[in-house]
Motif scaffolding. Structure first.
Motif: not given
Length: 215
Positions: A37-38, A41, A193, A47, A45, A196-197, A49, A200
Motif C-alpha cells: 500500500q505504501c 501511496i 487501496f 509521498y 499521492f 486508503v484513497k 516512503h 488521503f
C-alpha cells in the motif's frame, strides 16, 4: 547519546524550506500489506516512503562506523537506540527534496515514539494502521515462504506477539489524540487501496488524473 541527538536536531532544523515536513507513520503487523500500500501511496499521492529497517540495513552495508555499531548491536540481540534510528530517518528526510513522508515500521514502541517527537519536534499528521486478522497475516506470510512452514510458523507467531506487545500502545496513544486512520487490510489489494484513497482524499489535487480520490 547527546551528540547523536544534537546532530539529529541540527539536521531536522536545517531543512531547505525551513518548515517541518509532513510525516505519516505506517503501522501494521507482519503480512498486513503495508509495504504494498505504501508503494501505491507513493505513486498516487507523491509521498516518499522511508522504511526504518531498510535505513538500518543500508547503514550497515555502507561499512561506516555507525553501521558497524548497529550490526554489532543486532548480532548481540540488543535493540538499536531510538536516537540512532531517528538520526537515520532525519538524514533521509533532509537529503530528500520532498516535504511529505511515509515512515514505515516506526515507531516500534512507546520509547521510539516519545524519542521521535522529542528529538524532531514533529508529530505525525496521522497514523495509518493496517488492521488485519492474525490468521490472514499468517496465511499470507506462509504463502510467501513456502517449503519450510514448520520452521516459519513459530517465527511468524513470535513476530505477531512482538507487534501486539510493542506497537499497539503506540496506536492506542495516537488513537486517544484522534490521529489513527484504521484500514481494514484483510480485503484484496485494490479494495484496501480504495480505503486508503479515502483517507488521503484531502490531498486529491496531488493525485494523478487517472486516479481520482474517492469521497
Amino acid at each position: 547519546m547527546g551528540s547523536v541527538v544534537d546532530a539529529a536536531n541540527k539536521e531536522v532544523n536545517g531543512t531547505a524550506s525551513g518548515k517541518k515536513p509532513t510525516v505519516i507513520f505506517v503501522l501494521g503487523g507482519p503480512g498486513s500489506g503495508k509495504g504494498t500500500q505504501c508503494a501505491y501511496i507513493v505513486e498516487h499521492f507523491g509521498y516518499t516512503h522511508l522504511s526504518a529497517g531498510d535505513l538500518l540495513r543500508a547503514e550497515i552495508k555502507s561499512g561506516s562506523e555507525n553501521g558497524t555499531m548497529i550490526q554489532n548491536m543486532i548480532k548481540e540481540g540488543k535493540i538499536v537506540p531510538s536516537e540512532v534510528t531517528i538520526k537515520l530517518l532525519q538524514k533521509a528526510i533532509q537529503d530528500n527534496g520532498n516535504d511529505k513522508f511515509l515512515i514505515d515500521g516506526f515507531p516500534r514502541n512507546e520509547e521510539n515514539r516519545a524519542a521521535f517527537e522529542k528529538v524532531t519536534e514533529i508529530e505525525p499528521k496521522f497514523v495509518l494502521f493496517f488492521d488485519c486478522p492474525e490468521e490472514e497475516m499468517e496465511r499470507r506470510l506462509l504463502g510467501r515462504n513456502q517449503g519450510r512452514e514448520d520452521d516459519n510458523i513459530e517465527t511468524i507467531r513470535k513476530r505477531f506477539k512482538v507487534f501486539l506487545e510493542s506497537s499497539l500502545p503506540v496506536i492506542q496513544y495516537y488513537e486517544a489524540k484522534g490521529k489513527v486512520r484504521k484500514i481494514h487490510a484483510a480485503k484484496p489489494i485494490e479494495d484496501v487501496f480504495q480505503e486508503v484513497k479515502a483517507v488521503f482524499s484531502p490531498d486529491a489535487e496531488k493525485v494523478k488524473t487517472n486516479s481520482c480520490a474517492i469521497l
